[in-house]
Design a protein around this motif. Structure first.
Motif, PDB file in Angstrom:
ATOM      1  N   GLY A 379       0.812  -1.209   0.000  1.00  0.00           N
ATOM      2  CA  GLY A 379       0.000   0.000   0.000  1.00  0.00           C
ATOM      3  C   GLY A 379       0.842   1.254   0.000  1.00  0.00           C
ATOM      4  N   SER A 380       1.863   1.291   0.845  1.00  0.00           N
ATOM      5  CA  SER A 380       2.762   2.447   0.898  1.00  0.00           C
ATOM      6  C   SER A 380       3.503   2.624  -0.427  1.00  0.00           C
ATOM      7  CB  SER A 380       3.778   2.277   2.034  1.00  0.00           C
ATOM      8  OG  SER A 380       3.123   2.175   3.284  1.00  0.00           O
ATOM      9  N   TYR A 381       3.873   1.495  -1.050  1.00  0.00           N
ATOM     10  CA  TYR A 381       4.617   1.558  -2.303  1.00  0.00           C
ATOM     11  C   TYR A 381       3.752   2.150  -3.420  1.00  0.00           C
ATOM     12  CZ  TYR A 381       8.000   0.124  -5.855  1.00  0.00           C
ATOM     13  OH  TYR A 381       8.922   0.115  -6.871  1.00  0.00           O
ATOM     14  N   ALA A 382       2.461   1.813  -3.421  1.00  0.00           N
ATOM     15  CA  ALA A 382       1.557   2.354  -4.443  1.00  0.00           C
ATOM     16  C   ALA A 382       1.511   3.879  -4.365  1.00  0.00           C
ATOM     17  CB  ALA A 382       0.162   1.762  -4.271  1.00  0.00           C
ATOM     18  N   VAL A 383       1.505   4.414  -3.150  1.00  0.00           N
ATOM     19  CA  VAL A 383       1.518   5.866  -2.981  1.00  0.00           C
ATOM     20  C   VAL A 383       2.858   6.443  -3.439  1.00  0.00           C
ATOM     21  CG1 VAL A 383       1.395   7.733  -1.278  1.00  0.00           C
ATOM     22  CG2 VAL A 383      -0.150   5.758  -1.105  1.00  0.00           C
ATOM     23  N   LYS A 384       3.942   5.772  -3.071  1.00  0.00           N
ATOM     24  CA  LYS A 384       5.278   6.213  -3.480  1.00  0.00           C
ATOM     25  C   LYS A 384       5.393   6.300  -5.000  1.00  0.00           C
ATOM     26  CE  LYS A 384      10.144   4.785  -3.198  1.00  0.00           C
ATOM     27  NZ  LYS A 384      11.082   3.730  -2.687  1.00  0.00           N
ATOM     28  N   SER A 397      -6.146  -7.088   2.603  1.00  0.00           N
ATOM     29  CA  SER A 397      -5.911  -5.854   1.852  1.00  0.00           C
ATOM     30  C   SER A 397      -6.363  -4.618   2.605  1.00  0.00           C
ATOM     31  CB  SER A 397      -6.587  -5.943   0.477  1.00  0.00           C
ATOM     32  OG  SER A 397      -5.924  -6.896  -0.323  1.00  0.00           O
ATOM     33  N   ALA A 398      -7.089  -4.807   3.710  1.00  0.00           N
ATOM     34  CA  ALA A 398      -7.397  -3.670   4.571  1.00  0.00           C
ATOM     35  C   ALA A 398      -6.101  -3.057   5.098  1.00  0.00           C
ATOM     36  CB  ALA A 398      -8.293  -4.116   5.724  1.00  0.00           C
ATOM     37  N   GLU A 399      -5.092  -3.909   5.359  1.00  0.00           N
ATOM     38  CA  GLU A 399      -3.783  -3.413   5.808  1.00  0.00           C
ATOM     39  C   GLU A 399      -3.133  -2.578   4.718  1.00  0.00           C
ATOM     40  OE1 GLU A 399      -2.787  -3.960   8.870  1.00  0.00           O
ATOM     41  OE2 GLU A 399      -4.441  -5.333   9.365  1.00  0.00           O
ATOM     42  N   MET A 400      -3.285  -3.014   3.481  1.00  0.00           N
ATOM     43  CA  MET A 400      -2.750  -2.296   2.333  1.00  0.00           C
ATOM     44  C   MET A 400      -3.392  -0.911   2.232  1.00  0.00           C
ATOM     45  SD  MET A 400      -2.863  -3.686  -1.606  1.00  0.00           S
ATOM     46  CE  MET A 400      -2.481  -5.370  -1.125  1.00  0.00           C
ATOM     47  N   ALA A 401      -4.720  -0.873   2.378  1.00  0.00           N
ATOM     48  CA  ALA A 401      -5.452   0.386   2.270  1.00  0.00           C
ATOM     49  C   ALA A 401      -5.093   1.346   3.403  1.00  0.00           C
ATOM     50  CB  ALA A 401      -6.953   0.101   2.267  1.00  0.00           C
ATOM     51  N   ASN A 402      -5.014   0.830   4.623  1.00  0.00           N
ATOM     52  CA  ASN A 402      -4.697   1.683   5.769  1.00  0.00           C
ATOM     53  C   ASN A 402      -3.312   2.320   5.628  1.00  0.00           C
ATOM     54  OD1 ASN A 402      -7.145   1.135   7.001  1.00  0.00           O
ATOM     55  ND2 ASN A 402      -6.336  -0.582   8.205  1.00  0.00           N
ATOM     56  N   ALA A 403      -2.337   1.516   5.195  1.00  0.00           N
ATOM     57  CA  ALA A 403      -0.972   2.044   5.029  1.00  0.00           C
ATOM     58  C   ALA A 403      -0.927   3.072   3.905  1.00  0.00           C
ATOM     59  CB  ALA A 403      -0.006   0.898   4.748  1.00  0.00           C
ATOM     60  N   ALA A 404      -1.689   2.826   2.842  1.00  0.00           N
ATOM     61  CA  ALA A 404      -1.716   3.761   1.720  1.00  0.00           C
ATOM     62  C   ALA A 404      -2.339   5.093   2.135  1.00  0.00           C
ATOM     63  CB  ALA A 404      -2.492   3.149   0.556  1.00  0.00           C
ATOM     64  N   ARG A 405      -3.421   5.032   2.922  1.00  0.00           N
ATOM     65  CA  ARG A 405      -4.049   6.274   3.393  1.00  0.00           C
ATOM     66  C   ARG A 405      -3.077   7.084   4.259  1.00  0.00           C
ATOM     67  NH1 ARG A 405      -8.622   2.720   4.586  1.00  0.00           N
ATOM     68  NH2 ARG A 405     -10.170   2.914   2.907  1.00  0.00           N
ATOM     69  N   THR A 406      -2.376   6.388   5.137  1.00  0.00           N
ATOM     70  CA  THR A 406      -1.409   7.059   6.008  1.00  0.00           C
ATOM     71  C   THR A 406      -0.305   7.716   5.186  1.00  0.00           C
ATOM     72  OG1 THR A 406      -1.822   5.488   7.799  1.00  0.00           O
ATOM     73  CG2 THR A 406       0.251   6.729   7.882  1.00  0.00           C
ATOM     74  N   ALA A 407       0.212   6.989   4.187  1.00  0.00           N
ATOM     75  CA  ALA A 407       1.284   7.527   3.337  1.00  0.00           C
ATOM     76  C   ALA A 407       0.787   8.696   2.505  1.00  0.00           C
ATOM     77  CB  ALA A 407       1.827   6.417   2.442  1.00  0.00           C
ATOM     78  N   SER A 408      -0.432   8.584   1.996  1.00  0.00           N
ATOM     79  CA  SER A 408      -0.978   9.649   1.163  1.00  0.00           C
ATOM     80  C   SER A 408      -1.225  10.921   1.970  1.00  0.00           C
ATOM     81  CB  SER A 408      -2.283   9.183   0.514  1.00  0.00           C
ATOM     82  OG  SER A 408      -2.782  10.152  -0.385  1.00  0.00           O
ATOM     83  N   GLU A 409      -1.744  10.756   3.184  1.00  0.00           N
ATOM     84  CA  GLU A 409      -1.997  11.911   4.052  1.00  0.00           C
ATOM     85  C   GLU A 409      -0.694  12.606   4.457  1.00  0.00           C
ATOM     86  OE1 GLU A 409      -4.212  10.205   7.194  1.00  0.00           O
ATOM     87  OE2 GLU A 409      -6.033   9.930   5.992  1.00  0.00           O
ATOM     88  N   ALA A 410       0.370  11.833   4.527  1.00  0.00           N
ATOM     89  CA  ALA A 410       1.669  12.399   4.908  1.00  0.00           C
ATOM     90  C   ALA A 410       2.356  13.104   3.751  1.00  0.00           C
ATOM     91  CB  ALA A 410       2.579  11.287   5.440  1.00  0.00           C
ATOM     92  N   SER A 411       1.843  12.902   2.539  1.00  0.00           N
ATOM     93  CA  SER A 411       2.457  13.510   1.367  1.00  0.00           C
ATOM     94  C   SER A 411       2.256  15.022   1.396  1.00  0.00           C
ATOM     95  CB  SER A 411       1.830  12.933   0.086  1.00  0.00           C
ATOM     96  OG  SER A 411       2.298  13.627  -1.052  1.00  0.00           O
ATOM     97  N   SER A 412       3.273  15.763   1.041  1.00  0.00           N
ATOM     98  CA  SER A 412       3.211  17.231   1.056  1.00  0.00           C
ATOM     99  C   SER A 412       2.559  17.797  -0.199  1.00  0.00           C
ATOM    100  CB  SER A 412       4.625  17.810   1.204  1.00  0.00           C
ATOM    101  OG  SER A 412       5.457  17.366   0.135  1.00  0.00           O
ATOM    102  N   ASP A 413       2.444  16.996  -1.236  1.00  0.00           N
ATOM    103  CA  ASP A 413       1.889  17.446  -2.518  1.00  0.00           C
ATOM    104  C   ASP A 413       0.437  16.993  -2.622  1.00  0.00           C
ATOM    105  OD1 ASP A 413       1.268  18.179  -5.072  1.00  0.00           O
ATOM    106  OD2 ASP A 413       3.069  17.299  -5.987  1.00  0.00           O
TER     107      ASP A 413
END
Length: 463
Positions: A379-384, A397-413
C-alpha cells in the motif's frame, strides 16, 4: 510413446498388471488424468482428488479406447486391462521419471519465488528460434502438472523448458528427479510460501535442491541481483553463471530505454558480445527475464541474432502483465498470482502509463507471520509510485489500504495524493465501480490466484 509399453509401465511404477498378457507389448500413445482427454491407446491414471475420484471413470475411459488404467483398487473380474498400484500419484511421478530418462533431450528447469512463468515464456521464445521446444503450459508446474508436461514430449522435441513450483520442504526433489535438468535457472529468492518454508534461507535451500538431480556437466544460471543467490556456493562444486542488471554480472544490460507501456529497449552484454533488443512487455523485471533467456541461449549454443529474434517475438499471456486495450480502459491483466515483490513490479509497470493510473489489488496468500506488514508495504509503495487510485479488495488488503491512506496523508503534494478505497468483497466493489473509474484510465488488476480476479478483468472489458 517410446519405452512406454504396458510391461515397461508396470515395471516403472512397481504395479501389478491384470489382463491379457498379449497386450503387454503394446505402447501407450499418451497419458491422461482427465477422462475428457482420453483418446485411443491413452494410459488413464485414476487420481483421487478432493471432489472427484478418477477411479469412477475407469469403465468410461476404457470404452473410449484407453489402452489401460492405473488403479489403486482391485477392480475384480473386468474385461479390460489395468495396473494396480499403491498410489496413482506416486506412480504418475515414477512413470514420468522413467519416460524422461528414455529421451535424448535437453531440459531447462526453472524455479524461483517470483517470475517463473514470465521467465519460462522468455526462455522458450528465445530457444524456439533454434530448437523445437516444449514448455510448461499454464500452472502445470507441480507434482501432477510436471509429469503431464513431460508426457507431452515427442521425438521431434529438442528442448523442454520446465517450470518447477514448490511450496513446502521436500517438494523440489520429486520434480527434479523427473526433470533431470541440463540447465537450472533460479529467478530469485523472495517471500512466497514463507508460511511453509519459514525463511528466505529455507526457500533458498529448497529451490537449490534442484541441483542434486541435474546433469553433472550442466549449467546453473542465477539472478545476480538477488542477495541470496549472489555469491551462492554449491556443495556440488558447480560454478554458477550470473545474469542481472548489476554490471558485475557476465550477462547484464546497459543503455536501458523505457518506452512506457510499449516496453523497453536495452543493450544486452554477454561475455563475448553485446546487442540491442526490444522487449515488448514493460518493466525492469522483463529485462531481467530477457537476460536469463540470453544466458540460457548461450548455454545451448545459440547465436546473438537468434536470441534477438526470440526476445522480440515474445508476447504476453493472459494474467501475466497482459495489456488489454478495452473500449473504456487500458487494462494490465496481471491477476494470475501475487506476492509482495511481484505486486511492486506490477505497480512499477502501471506507473509508466501517461493516463490516470488505477490499481485494483487483492489479498496475497502464504506469506506467514508477517503477512499484514507485507500487505501494508505494498500500500505504501503504491503511494510512493504516484498511483492515482488504489482499490484494495479482501480481508488482508485492509492493511494495504490503511498504510496507503497514512502515506498519502503524509504527502506534502496535495495534487499527487492517492485516493484509497477498501472493499471486503469483489461484489461490494462492483456496486461502486462505475463511480470510481473514469474513461481512459489505465487499470492494473492483481491478487493471489484464490481471489479469482480474472472476473474483474472480464467486467472491465465489457463496461
Amino acid at each position: 510413446m517410446k519405452n512406454m509399453s504396458l510391461k515397461e509401465i508396470a515395471a516403472a511404477c512397481g504395479g501389478t498388471y491384470h489382463g491379457d498378457p498379449a497386450l503387454l507389448s503394446k505402447e501407450a500413445s499418451s497419458v491422461a488424468i482427465d477422462s475428457r482427454k482420453v483418446q485411443k491407446d491413452t494410459l488413464f491414471v485414476a487420481i483421487k482428488g478432493a471432489r472427484v475420484d478418477g477411479h469412477s471413470f475407469i469403465p468410461q475411459v476404457m470404452d473410449q479406447g484407453a489402452i489401460c488404467s492405473l488403479s489403486e483398487q482391485d477392480l475384480g473380474d473386468v474385461t479390460y486391462p489395468y495396473i494396480q498400484v499403491a498410489s496413482c500419484t506416486e506412480a504418475l511421478k515414477d512413470l514420468a521419471e522413467h519416460y524422461r530418462r528414455s529421451l535424448d533431450i535437453k531440459v531447462v528447469g526453472i524455479s524461483g519465488s517470483v517470475g517463473k512463468t514470465s521467465t519460462k515464456e522468455m526462455i522458450a521464445s528465445v530457444l524456439s528460434e533454434k530448437y523445437c521446444v516444449l514448455k510448461t503450459e499454464g500452472n502445470f508446474n507441480n507434482e501432477i502438472g510436471l509429469p503431464l508436461t513431460v508426457f507431452n514430449l515427442r521425438k521431434e522435441h529438442e528442448v523442454a523448458v520446465l517450470e518447477m513450483g514448490i511450496s513446502h520442504f521436500g517438494d523440489m526433489e520429486p520434480l527434479a528427479k523427473i526433470a533431470r535438468p541440463d540447465v537450472c535457472v533460479i529467478t530469485n529468492i523472495g517471500y512466497a510460501h514463507l508460511e511453509n518454508l519459514g525463511t528466505r534461507d529455507g526457500i533458498l535451500k529448497e529451490k537449490t535442491s534442484m541441483f542434486d538431480f541435474m546433469n553433472p556437466d550442466g549449467t546453473v544460471i542465477l539472478n545476480g541481483d538477488d542477495d541470496k543467490l549472489r555469491g551462492y556456493t554449491s556443495e556440488r562444486g558447480i560454478q554458477p553463471v550470473y545474469f542481472g542488471l548489476d554490471p558485475a554480472c557476465p550477462f547484464h544490460a546497459e543503455q536501458i530505454q523505457k518506452m512506457g507501456l510499449k516496453g523497453t529497449v536495452a543493450t544486452f552484454v554477454t561475455p563475448s558480445s553485446s546487442f540491442s533488443a526490444h522487449v515488448s512487455i514493460p518493466g525492469d523485471h522483463m529485462i531481467s527475464n530477457a537476460l536469463a533467456g540470453v544466458a540460457v541461449g548461450y548455454a545451448l549454443g545459440m547465436k546473438d541474432e537468434e536470441i534477438i529474434r526470440g526476445i522480440e517475438k515474445l508476447v504476453p499471456i493472459a494474467g501475466r502483465n497482459n495489456l488489454i486495450e478495452a473500449e473504456h480502459y487500458t487494462i494490465i491483466d496481471d491477476c494470475y498470482n501475487a506476492n509482495p515483490a511481484s505486486m511492486k513490479s506490477s505497480l512499477d509497470v502501471l506507473a509508466f502509463a501517461d493516463t490516470r493510473t488505477v490499481a485494483i489489488l487483492g489479498d496475497m496468500g502464504e506469506l506467514g507471520a508477517d503477512e499484514k506488514k507485507m500487505h501494508a508495504e505494498v500500500g505504501s509503495y503504491a503511494v510512493k509510485k504516484g498511483i492515482s487510485l488504489l482499490i484494495c479488495i479482501g480481508t488482508l488488503s485492509a492493511e494495504m489500504a490503511n498504510a496507503a491512506r497514512t502515506a498519502s496523508e503524509a504527502s506534502s503534494d496535495s495534487d499527487t495524493k492517492t485516493l484509497v478505497y477498501h472493499f471486503d468483497t469483489k461484489e461490494a466493489f462492483y456496486r461502486q465501480m462505475d463511480q470510481l473509474l473514469k474513461e481512459q484510465d489505465t487499470v492494473l488488476v492483481k491478487a493471489s490466484h484464490f481471489m479469482e480476479f480474472p472476473e474483474i478483468v472480464k467486467r472491465l472489458q465489457v463496461q
